[in-house]
Motif scaffolding. Structure first.
Motif, mmCIF file in Angstrom:
data_model
loop_
_atom_site.group_PDB
_atom_site.id
_atom_site.type_symbol
_atom_site.label_atom_id
_atom_site.label_comp_id
_atom_site.label_asym_id
_atom_site.label_seq_id
_atom_site.Cartn_x
_atom_site.Cartn_y
_atom_site.Cartn_z
ATOM 1 N N TYR A 2 42.049 42.896 25.362
ATOM 2 C CA TYR A 2 42.898 42.674 26.652
ATOM 3 C C TYR A 2 44.499 42.837 26.688
ATOM 4 N N THR A 36 41.465 43.166 33.042
ATOM 5 C CA THR A 36 41.351 42.046 32.960
ATOM 6 C C THR A 36 39.958 40.608 33.107
ATOM 7 N N SER A 37 40.573 40.147 33.310
ATOM 8 C CA SER A 37 39.473 38.831 33.596
ATOM 9 C C SER A 37 39.455 38.805 34.854
ATOM 10 N N ARG A 38 39.800 39.458 36.188
ATOM 11 C CA ARG A 38 39.439 38.707 37.434
ATOM 12 C C ARG A 38 39.312 37.299 37.734
ATOM 13 N N LEU A 39 39.712 36.445 37.572
ATOM 14 C CA LEU A 39 39.382 34.827 37.463
ATOM 15 C C LEU A 39 40.748 34.556 38.675
ATOM 16 N N SER A 40 41.166 34.863 39.366
ATOM 17 C CA SER A 40 42.278 34.891 39.932
ATOM 18 C C SER A 40 42.121 33.260 41.154
ATOM 19 N N LEU A 76 40.240 30.827 39.955
ATOM 20 C CA LEU A 76 41.595 29.722 39.877
ATOM 21 C C LEU A 76 42.330 29.063 40.912
ATOM 22 N N GLU A 94 49.452 34.487 30.231
ATOM 23 C CA GLU A 94 49.210 34.267 31.815
ATOM 24 C C GLU A 94 48.868 33.230 32.204
ATOM 25 N N ARG A 128 51.112 31.460 35.410
ATOM 26 C CA ARG A 128 50.381 30.357 36.739
ATOM 27 C C ARG A 128 51.123 29.282 36.790
ATOM 28 N N TRP A 184 41.343 41.830 46.186
ATOM 29 C CA TRP A 184 42.317 41.813 45.447
ATOM 30 C C TRP A 184 43.181 43.675 45.146
ATOM 31 N N ASN A 209 47.451 43.638 38.502
ATOM 32 C CA ASN A 209 48.599 43.273 39.154
ATOM 33 C C ASN A 209 49.936 44.134 38.552
ATOM 34 N N ARG A 228 50.459 45.767 41.927
ATOM 35 C CA ARG A 228 51.134 44.620 42.648
ATOM 36 C C ARG A 228 52.134 44.764 42.358
ATOM 37 N N ASP A 244 42.849 35.878 46.508
ATOM 38 C CA ASP A 244 43.304 34.260 45.427
ATOM 39 C C ASP A 244 45.179 34.701 46.120
ATOM 40 N N ASP A 267 47.612 32.260 46.768
ATOM 41 C CA ASP A 267 48.005 31.756 46.274
ATOM 42 C C ASP A 267 49.542 31.101 46.565
ATOM 43 N N ASN A 273 51.835 33.748 44.353
ATOM 44 C CA ASN A 273 51.944 34.816 45.942
ATOM 45 C C ASN A 273 53.923 34.694 45.788
ATOM 46 N N SER A 319 56.207 35.681 42.408
ATOM 47 C CA SER A 319 56.042 36.545 41.811
ATOM 48 C C SER A 319 56.106 37.780 42.861
HETATM 49 C C1 FAD Z 1 53.803 40.326 44.193
HETATM 50 C C2 FAD Z 1 52.941 39.426 43.113
HETATM 51 C C3 FAD Z 1 52.327 39.000 44.030
HETATM 52 C C4 FAD Z 1 51.146 37.274 43.372
HETATM 53 N N1 FAD Z 1 49.728 37.196 43.215
HETATM 54 C C5 FAD Z 1 48.794 36.710 43.713
HETATM 55 C C6 FAD Z 1 48.535 35.285 44.205
HETATM 56 O O1 FAD Z 1 48.418 35.705 45.610
HETATM 57 N N2 FAD Z 1 47.787 34.803 43.158
HETATM 58 C C7 FAD Z 1 47.552 34.333 41.908
HETATM 59 O O2 FAD Z 1 46.127 34.196 41.414
HETATM 60 N N3 FAD Z 1 48.197 36.098 41.041
HETATM 61 C C8 FAD Z 1 49.262 36.732 42.233
HETATM 62 N N4 FAD Z 1 49.842 37.433 41.014
HETATM 63 C C9 FAD Z 1 50.244 37.416 39.882
HETATM 64 C C10 FAD Z 1 48.967 38.487 39.160
HETATM 65 O O3 FAD Z 1 48.617 39.584 39.521
HETATM 66 C C11 FAD Z 1 47.044 38.433 39.728
HETATM 67 O O4 FAD Z 1 47.470 36.898 39.536
HETATM 68 C C12 FAD Z 1 46.324 38.709 38.651
HETATM 69 O O5 FAD Z 1 46.678 40.323 39.044
HETATM 70 C C13 FAD Z 1 45.264 38.315 38.625
HETATM 71 O O6 FAD Z 1 43.986 39.186 38.057
HETATM 72 P P1 FAD Z 1 43.684 38.521 36.671
HETATM 73 O O7 FAD Z 1 42.663 37.252 37.386
HETATM 74 O O8 FAD Z 1 41.778 40.134 36.259
HETATM 75 O O9 FAD Z 1 44.697 38.551 36.079
HETATM 76 P P2 FAD Z 1 44.448 38.107 33.718
HETATM 77 O O10 FAD Z 1 45.034 38.873 33.517
HETATM 78 O O11 FAD Z 1 43.298 38.189 34.077
HETATM 79 O O12 FAD Z 1 44.741 37.117 33.652
HETATM 80 C C14 FAD Z 1 44.634 35.402 33.746
HETATM 81 C C15 FAD Z 1 44.723 34.544 34.608
HETATM 82 O O13 FAD Z 1 46.620 34.268 34.451
HETATM 83 C C16 FAD Z 1 47.327 33.924 36.057
HETATM 84 N N5 FAD Z 1 47.892 34.916 35.855
HETATM 85 C C17 FAD Z 1 48.418 36.069 35.314
HETATM 86 N N6 FAD Z 1 49.740 37.552 35.754
HETATM 87 C C18 FAD Z 1 50.204 36.268 36.543
HETATM 88 C C19 FAD Z 1 50.632 36.467 36.988
HETATM 89 N N7 FAD Z 1 52.526 37.564 37.254
HETATM 90 N N8 FAD Z 1 51.723 35.619 38.123
HETATM 91 C C20 FAD Z 1 51.009 33.896 38.196
HETATM 92 N N9 FAD Z 1 49.690 33.675 37.216
HETATM 93 C C21 FAD Z 1 49.075 34.813 36.818
HETATM 94 C C22 FAD Z 1 46.417 34.200 36.608
HETATM 95 O O14 FAD Z 1 45.952 32.875 37.436
HETATM 96 C C23 FAD Z 1 45.233 34.978 36.223
HETATM 97 O O15 FAD Z 1 43.778 34.724 36.789
HETATM 98 C C24 FAD Z 1 50.877 38.399 41.908
HETATM 99 C C25 FAD Z 1 51.691 39.116 41.319
HETATM 100 C C26 FAD Z 1 52.979 39.888 42.307
HETATM 101 C C27 FAD Z 1 53.442 41.412 41.359
#
Ligand code: FAD
Length: 481
Positions: free
Chosen positions: A227, A239-243, A246, A280, A284, A343, A346, A349, A377, A379, A383, A386
């Motif tokens: 990871y 990544t996990s795509r769990l957002s 959650l 990560e 959140r 989606w 990150n 984004r 997701d 949030d 959101n 970030s």
């Molecule tokens: C401009 C921008 C907007 C974003 N908007 C959102 C949003 O609306 N909802 C959202 O859940 N995340 C948001 N993120 C954070 C992040 O991009 C996503 O959580 C992440 O891409 C989700 O993919 P994953 O579950 O595979 O992440 P993984 O890498 O597998 O991470 C596990 C979990 O950790 C949390 N996480 C990871 N990175 C972040 C981060 N930077 N900030 C907060 N939590 C994080 C998420 O809950 C995620 O599911 C945003 C980031 C940016 C730069």
């Protein structure tokens, strides 16, 4: 179905659309009262309406939850309207003696819940609220000066040594009260019909509790190892795509952390991968803490100095960005991934947000609103936090002079161009050395790849060097004032 003569317990489900590890539900069950499970589609001026993609996720989650509750002999009751009226009404209608829910952290939601608690108690009902969404309540993690943290690293250092409760399994033995009338999910029109733009979302996701469990298992088995090094690569499923799970509480952070710790104890993953993933999850948490302590996170600059920033808000740039037609392949790939699947990776984004805000000089709130509408997701905490982080206006924000170059970022994180080729098929035949900068390709290379710039794929919507300099000038002015 089992019945009981005690006054029913109403469980109001919100951003906790799951049965396992659901503290409000567990407490209601433990009370021995027969249960009524309720979801309210809230319609109130103060509550920010969900965006389109999130509505789709909600609809699918509710369908799954109804099915799971039915399998246990119960019914999920659906009502719409202002919760401050719906809850007292349904309590009176069912003769409920107690109401349970899990907490929310947005200001409008807290105000609603506080007002309701008072009304319901005045009517003689028991009410109880619980923490289901966060590892630590926002008021429990504080600096030595007894203030909320504004910087992630010390927040993380403090929070992650604090006790985290173990996740609870789904209990057995369910006693149901007679369910009152329910509205029909289909009448809520949470899923788009004309046009039905959700085909890509259906292909990409299985919303709901079972989908969350499967996604977590798959991540732990296939992607937790590696990871730390793969999470930044949009061309890899790293990544996990769990957002979204959650976001809607199809799974809790406690369940995720519990499962990760279990793997760790079995020696199934490297410490560095686990540490990165856990941090990560704490990002959140940090976002939620920021939201709780700064209720206007989605519409006010955390750093008020940014109130003076002169945004350009060029509609043409913003529209090109939304549609994935900026002429910068990594931006366009990201924006199309968002549109098609709800989606975005990150890393992308960050690149797309930086491009809109800094190269485009577009107010970060406009980008936040687009993401709000299009992300499954979307949030209220992550959101907003970030977007402010990228803008430089937020807590612990990226330094203002960090302006991602979309070409260099593309070449670094999508080195073969596989991500771009997938989402921007009209330039898929370009070789890797120009896939992130088609305007640099020779006429011959473009011809062989069937690309006609300005026709089959746009010319760049802005000049990177000029707009970068312009952004720095704006930001410098802000700093000097
Ligand atoms: C401009 C921008 C907007 C974003 N908007 C959102 C949003 O609306 N909802 C959202 O859940 N995340 C948001 N993120 C954070 C992040 O991009 C996503 O959580 C992440 O891409 C989700 O993919 P994953 O579950 O595979 O992440 P993984 O890498 O597998 O991470 C596990 C979990 O950790 C949390 N996480 C990871 N990175 C972040 C981060 N930077 N900030 C907060 N939590 C994080 C998420 O809950 C995620 O599911 C945003 C980031 C940016 C730069």
């Amino acid at each position: 179905m089992t019945s009981s003569s005690a006054a029913p317990a109403l469980v109001w489900l919100r951003n906790d659309l799951r049965l396992a590890d659901n503290p409000a539900l567990e407490a209601a069950r433990a009370s021995g009262r027969p249960l009524i499970l309720l979801y309210v589609l809230e319609v109130a001026d103060e509550i920010r309406p969900l965006g389109g993609a999130a509505r789709w996720w909600l609809g699918r989650s509710l369908a799954g939850l109804s099915h799971d509750i039915a399998a246990l002999g119960g019914t999920l009751v659906l009502r719409s309207g202002d919760a401050r009226r719906v809850l007292p009404d349904i309590a009176a209608e069912t003769g409920a003696g107690a109401i349970y829910w899990n907490r929310r952290y947005g200001a409008a939601e807290i105000a609603t819940d506080t007002a309701l608690k008072l009304t319901l108690r005045e009517k003689g009902l028991e009410t109880a609220s619980f923490n289901a969404a966060l590892l630590h309540e926002p008021w429990t993690v504080r600096t030595q000066k007894n203030e909320p943290y504004k910087v992630f690293t010390p927040f993380f250092r403090a929070a992650h040594t604090m006790h985290v409760r173990a996740p609870a399994r789904l209990g057995s033995g369910w006693t149901w009260a007679r369910a009152p009338n329910s509205e029909r999910l289909v009448d809520w029109r949470l899923e788009p019909r004309a046009p039905d733009w959700a085909g890509g979302l259906r292909d990409a996701w299985i919303p709901g509790e079972a989908g969350a469990r499967a996604a977590l298992e798959q991540f732990l088995a296939q992607r937790l190892s590696g990871y730390a090094s793969r999470r930044d690569r949009p061309d890899i499923e790293g990544t996990s795509r769990l957002s979204p799970y959650l976001r809607f509480g199809n799974i809790s952070p406690h369940q995720i952390l519990g499962a990760v710790r279990h793997r760790e104890a079995r020696g199934d993953a490297r410490g560095a991968d686990i540490a990165k993933f856990v941090s990560e999850i704490y990002w959140r948490e940090f976002s939620y803490h920021l939201l709780f302590h700064n209720p206007n996170l989605a519409d006010q600059n955390f750093n008020p100095r940014f109130d003076r920033f002169e945004w350009r808000n060029d509609d043409a740039v913003e529209r090109a960005w939304q549609k994935g037609r900026t002429g910068f392949p990594i931006i366009d790939a990201g924006m199309r991934q968002l549109w098609q699947t709800g989606w975005m990776h990150n890393r992308v984004r960050m690149i797309t947000a930086s491009f809109l805000i800094k190269h485009g000089l577009t107010d970060w709130r406009r980008g936040e609103a687009w993401f709000w509408d299009t992300l499954v997701d979307a949030d209220p905490a992550s959101n907003a936090a970030s977007w402010q982080w990228v803008a430089g206006s937020g807590a612990d924000a990226a330094p203002y002079f960090r302006i991602f170059n979309p070409v260099l970022q593309g070449e670094k994180f999508d080195p073969d161009g596989a991500y771009v080729r997938h989402f921007v098929p009209e330039i898929a035949k370009l070789p890797a050395n120009v896939i992130h900068k088609p305007w640099r390709a020779t006429a011959d290379v473009l011809h062989r790849a069937d690309v006609v710039l300005g026709e089959t794929y746009p010319n760049p919507v802005l000049d990177l060097d000029t707009s970068r300099r312009r952004a720095l000038e704006h930001l410098d002015r802000l700093r000097d004032e």
